[in-house]
Design a protein around this motif. Structure first.
Motif, mmCIF file in Angstrom:
data_model
loop_
_atom_site.group_PDB
_atom_site.id
_atom_site.type_symbol
_atom_site.label_atom_id
_atom_site.label_comp_id
_atom_site.label_asym_id
_atom_site.label_seq_id
_atom_site.Cartn_x
_atom_site.Cartn_y
_atom_site.Cartn_z
ATOM 1 N N ARG A 196 33.860 34.142 32.879
ATOM 2 C CA ARG A 196 33.198 34.812 31.769
ATOM 3 C C ARG A 196 34.195 35.349 30.752
ATOM 4 N NH1 ARG A 196 30.843 39.913 31.133
ATOM 5 N NH2 ARG A 196 31.565 40.596 33.166
ATOM 6 N N LEU A 197 35.335 35.855 31.220
ATOM 7 C CA LEU A 197 36.242 36.539 30.311
ATOM 8 C C LEU A 197 37.348 35.635 29.782
ATOM 9 C CD1 LEU A 197 36.610 39.736 32.502
ATOM 10 C CD2 LEU A 197 35.312 39.545 30.387
ATOM 11 N N ILE A 198 37.760 34.661 30.579
ATOM 12 C CA ILE A 198 38.930 33.865 30.192
ATOM 13 C C ILE A 198 38.555 32.423 29.876
ATOM 14 C CG2 ILE A 198 41.226 33.103 30.899
ATOM 15 C CD1 ILE A 198 40.897 36.149 30.693
ATOM 16 N N ARG A 228 46.447 39.641 45.109
ATOM 17 C CA ARG A 228 46.770 39.266 43.735
ATOM 18 C C ARG A 228 46.831 40.476 42.814
ATOM 19 N NH1 ARG A 228 43.004 33.920 43.432
ATOM 20 N NH2 ARG A 228 44.569 32.420 44.148
ATOM 21 N N PHE A 247 54.836 33.661 34.364
ATOM 22 C CA PHE A 247 54.931 32.199 34.424
ATOM 23 C C PHE A 247 55.952 31.658 33.421
ATOM 24 C CE2 PHE A 247 50.713 33.457 35.716
ATOM 25 C CZ PHE A 247 50.442 32.659 36.810
ATOM 26 N N LEU A 253 41.449 38.522 39.031
ATOM 27 C CA LEU A 253 40.064 38.360 38.575
ATOM 28 C C LEU A 253 39.346 37.424 39.542
ATOM 29 C CD1 LEU A 253 40.767 37.702 34.784
ATOM 30 C CD2 LEU A 253 39.801 39.768 35.738
ATOM 31 N N HIS A 268 42.756 33.854 23.240
ATOM 32 C CA HIS A 268 41.599 34.327 22.480
ATOM 33 C C HIS A 268 41.514 35.851 22.462
ATOM 34 C CE1 HIS A 268 40.475 34.366 26.633
ATOM 35 N NE2 HIS A 268 39.314 34.931 26.394
ATOM 36 N N GLN A 312 34.358 36.624 36.917
ATOM 37 C CA GLN A 312 35.108 37.315 35.864
ATOM 38 C C GLN A 312 36.011 36.344 35.116
ATOM 39 O OE1 GLN A 312 37.093 40.270 38.187
ATOM 40 N NE2 GLN A 312 35.545 41.846 37.808
ATOM 41 N N ALA A 370 46.707 32.197 35.467
ATOM 42 C CA ALA A 370 46.958 33.557 34.993
ATOM 43 C C ALA A 370 45.787 34.458 35.381
ATOM 44 C CB ALA A 370 47.157 33.561 33.486
ATOM 45 N N ALA A 371 44.569 33.946 35.199
ATOM 46 C CA ALA A 371 43.398 34.752 35.561
ATOM 47 C C ALA A 371 43.409 35.047 37.059
ATOM 48 C CB ALA A 371 42.120 34.020 35.175
ATOM 49 N N ASP A 372 43.709 34.022 37.858
ATOM 50 C CA ASP A 372 43.772 34.222 39.309
ATOM 51 C C ASP A 372 44.848 35.233 39.674
ATOM 52 O OD1 ASP A 372 41.762 32.532 39.844
ATOM 53 O OD2 ASP A 372 43.018 30.814 40.398
ATOM 54 N N GLN A 390 45.886 28.826 32.363
ATOM 55 C CA GLN A 390 44.895 29.862 32.076
ATOM 56 C C GLN A 390 44.148 30.263 33.349
ATOM 57 O OE1 GLN A 390 44.118 31.478 29.021
ATOM 58 N NE2 GLN A 390 46.139 30.658 28.558
ATOM 59 N N PRO A 414 35.022 31.613 27.240
ATOM 60 C CA PRO A 414 35.195 31.882 25.809
ATOM 61 C C PRO A 414 36.076 30.838 25.131
ATOM 62 C CG PRO A 414 35.488 33.897 27.054
ATOM 63 C CD PRO A 414 35.346 32.788 28.060
ATOM 64 N N GLN A 415 37.115 30.399 25.835
ATOM 65 C CA GLN A 415 38.001 29.395 25.226
ATOM 66 C C GLN A 415 37.374 28.009 25.252
ATOM 67 O OE1 GLN A 415 42.294 29.780 26.140
ATOM 68 N NE2 GLN A 415 41.637 31.334 27.590
ATOM 69 N N PHE A 424 46.401 34.956 27.298
ATOM 70 C CA PHE A 424 45.064 34.495 26.921
ATOM 71 C C PHE A 424 44.976 34.433 25.400
ATOM 72 C CE2 PHE A 424 44.294 37.038 30.917
ATOM 73 C CZ PHE A 424 44.395 35.933 31.740
ATOM 74 N N VAL A 475 39.289 44.521 37.061
ATOM 75 C CA VAL A 475 39.634 44.445 38.479
ATOM 76 C C VAL A 475 39.802 45.831 39.077
ATOM 77 C CG1 VAL A 475 41.267 43.531 40.155
ATOM 78 C CG2 VAL A 475 40.725 42.212 38.102
#
Lengths: 432, 263
Positions: free
Chosen positions: A343-345, B97, B104, A336, B112, A340, A330-332, A327, A348-349, B110, B126
């Motif tokens: 806060r977003l990924i 990035r 992957f 993001l 959620h 970010q 993936a965000a990196d 997770q 929340p989880q 994600f 972004v």
């Protein structure tokens, strides 16, 4: 299947079999009783024993409750009315109701103020707790602490106004500078807020409170269940964000931040809350400038908040640890940045996983607010143990008072627990 | 692994390799503690190239492509992606990035967020794309990977193959110039591998620069214009797929190919 060779295999149904009700022992109450209460010898014995136990309990408590006296001026009068029968003396609740709820010093003609603050609190919490509500309501939530402060403590409206302006300007500073550098925005906001509060505080005339529209009420006059609610709500609201910050700080790559958080969490968790409360009531004054009179309520809030924030931080750390590394990656990989991604990924989880733990801490914290009675604050328990039980009229009415206190706490804690279960179901995204 | 039959003819009209350099790796070394994972990697990838990286597990192939968007840090040498040098400067890393998409092995959607939200999140936050535009683009790419009807579901409700296609769409929504695939089919059931490979082939046909770590040799043979074989942290052999499969030069490559194509 040897006989199949003798019997013909071909078969044709010669009509529809009509629907018929199932046998009586397979439906409704009978089936339920048989399956759940009398499914074997051992279970039958247990059922009978439980029924006897319930009967004995009710036989003794129901008359006590239903014979209860609601109108009397003292325990002695209660006993006269009961004339030897079993019965509770609920009259104490009726007679001392304002004291149990508001404490014994809060001005009687100002009871509407905490009542209004309570109703507004429900409005302010609604958009936070139920996120299907329009997001614009959050604006009221943001202003609510200042309104509540003004309503409960009274005094000049300038005080909460200056506090509000300080917060708004600090928020603006953070928005402007936090984009480029989090640290610049964060510390800039703190400095700006302190400057505004100090200048504003100096500008408010000393006499502003005296002829204010709402008469000022000092913190030592707060009491009863109102005090428990105030402490519980304030401390939970403050300790969740602080706990999140501590949990993230503990994961930080920057050694200084990491170690400050680790030491804070481990130290606070290793000290009993009562000790911290005594520190708040007696010793914390040494840490403030000599002339400053930091309010006892504020000192207690600081201590309870730090205490529960340390626990919440550990609960959230568990949630963060439960998230797969993928997770973060993936965000990196989507570009993001850290705030970010968090806060977003991530949060929340992680918070969703941590809900049961956070609620556990919140419920515990709310109940722990009665510990302030030990440092002579007259919360619900302090009122019962002090002014009420010590009075000549009501000396000896334990069951009714403590039962009432338990009921109040139970209602609130059960509500919190039900909400958290609803929230978990609402946030579940794996099976639909 | 299985030689996957790709039935249809691949349209090579847009699969042009340009002279523009997309990735330039020079004398790159990486260590995990004292373990030397990547040894003196030199690799230049032109815009529009499709490169398959193969090799036994532990050979450093995943680590190599994870270095390209700084999910892993390299200790020596230089990596230039799309003209930007990868250094410790966070601004550069975030810039690279957002230009480089990554898919992957375990999808890493994600859980959620809905499928649509998965696809619009990065463009909105972004790239600062307006929400409506981001949603339109997301639907466009979801249609491309053939699952627009799942847009409002959550990842947990989709099959593995569908999830991986969403992951590809999510990367494409950032309009990347380069796509990295880290064993995209290794966690999938055999029947789902094909749908993901089809999506990847379509992407190749549109001229996307792709670096794929994969064991799908059928894909390598038909789509790649270069196959790189890695072992023990170094590039052992690289060649055009035809030459690589039919006429491997190094003993190590021969052994590897005989093991994975032997049955």
């Amino acid at each position: 299947m040897a006989d199949q060779t003798n019997n013909p295999i071909a078969f044709v149904a010669d009509g529809n079999i009509p629907e018929s009700p199932p046998p009586a022992r397979e439906t409704g109450v009978v089936k339920w009783l048989r399956e759940n209460l009398f499914s074997g010898v051992a279970n039958t014995i247990l059922t009978v024993l439980s029924l006897i136990l319930i009967y004995l309990l009710l036989k003794n408590t129901l008359p006590w409750i239903f014979n209860g006296v609601w109108n009397a001026n003292s325990l002695a009068e209660c006993r006269e009315i009961l004339a030897g029968k079993t019965g509770a003396c609920f009259a104490v609740l009726a007679e001392r109701w304002p004291q149990l709820i508001y404490g014994f010093k809060y001005p009687v003609d100002a009871y509407w103020r905490p009542n209004l603050a309570f109703i507004l609190m429900l409005v302010a919490f609604a958009p936070v707790l139920f996120f299907d509500l329009p997001r614009k309501l959050l604006l009221f939530t943001a202003v609510y602490p200042f309104i509540a402060f003004w309503l409960i403590w009274g005094g000049s409206i300038l005080v909460p106004l200056v506090a509000l302006i300080g917060c708004v300007v600090a928020g603006g500073v953070f928005q402007k500078f936090g984009k480029n550098s989090f640290a610049a925005g964060f510390f800039g906001a703190i400095v700006v807020a302190l400057v505004i509060w100090n200048i504003g505080g100096a500008l408010i005339p000393e006499s502003a409170s005296e002829n204010a529209w709402l008469s000022p009420v000092p913190s030592r006059d707060l009491g009863g269940f109102m005090l428990n609610m105030m402490l519980g709500v304030t401390c939970v609201s403050l300790s969740v964000p602080l706990g999140i910050a501590l949990a993230l700080g503990r994961q930080s790559n920057m050694p200084l931040i990491k170690w400050v958080c680790v030491i804070f969490i481990e130290f606070i968790r290793g000290v009993p809350l009562i000790t911290l409360l005594f520190v708040a009531s007696v010793m914390l004054a040494y840490f403030f400038p000599p002339d400053s009179t930091v309010d006892l309520f504020l000192r207690v809030v600081i201590m309870i908040t730090m205490f529960s924030a340390a626990y919440i931080a550990e609960v959230i750390r568990g949630g963060l640890a439960a998230l797969p590394r993928g997770q973060y990656e993936a965000a990196d990989s989507l570009g993001l940045d850290y705030p970010q991604a968090m806060r977003l990924i991530i949060l929340p989880q992680a918070l969703k996983i941590s809900i049961p733990g956070i609620v556990n801490v919140a419920v515990g914290l709310f109940k722990d607010t009665v510990l302030v009675s030990v440092i002579s604050m007259f919360d619900l328990l302090g009122m019962i143990r002090g002014p009420i039980l010590a009075s000549t009229e009501w000396n000896g009415v334990y069951w009714e008072l403590l039962g009432f206190a338990s009921l109040l706490f139970f209602v609130v804690c059960y509500g919190i627990s039900q909400y958290s279960q609803w929230l978990e179901r609402r946030l579940a995204t794996d099976h639909h | 692994m299985s030689e996957l039959a790709i039935e249809r003819e691949i349209d090579r009209s847009k699969m042009q390799v340009s002279d523009e350099i997309a990735i330039d790796i020079n004398g790159m070394n990486k260590w995990y503690g004292s373990f030397h994972v990547l040894r003196d990697i030199n690799l230049t990838v032109n815009q529009g190239e499709r490169i398959v990286i193969a090799g036994p597990s532990g050979s450093g192939k995943s680590t190599l492509i994870r270095c390209l968007n700084a999910l892993e840090e390299h200790q020596q040498g230089s990596i230039v992606v799309d003209g930007i040098e990868l250094s410790n400067d966070l601004k550069n890393i975030d810039k690279i990035r957002s230009e480089v998409g990554m898919v992957f092995q375990h999808f890493n959607l994600f859980p959620h967020l809905t499928i649509l939200e998965n696809c619009t999140l990065a463009p909105i936050w972004v790239r600062k794309t307006p929400k409506k535009e981001a949603e339109e683009r997301a639907m466009h790419f979801l249609e491309k990977v053939k699952i627009p009807e799942q847009a409002d579901k959550y990842p947990g409700q989709l099959s593995g193959g569908q999830q991986q296609r969403v992951a590809i769409a999510r990367s494409l929504c950032m309009m990347p110039r380069i796509m990295l695939f880290d064993e995209p089919t290794s966690a999938l059931d055999p029947e789902m591998i094909k749908e993901v490979l089809d999506t990847m082939i379509e992407l190749a046909e549109e001229g996307m620069t792709m670096l794929c770590v994969t064991h799908e040799m059928g894909f390598a043979r038909q789509v790649a214009n270069r196959v790189i074989f890695m072992d023990a942290g170094q590039i052992v052999e690289q060649n055009e797929p035809e030459e690589f499969f039919n006429n491997p030069k190094s003993e190590r490559t021969k052994l590897f190919l005989s093991q994975i194509l032997g049955h």
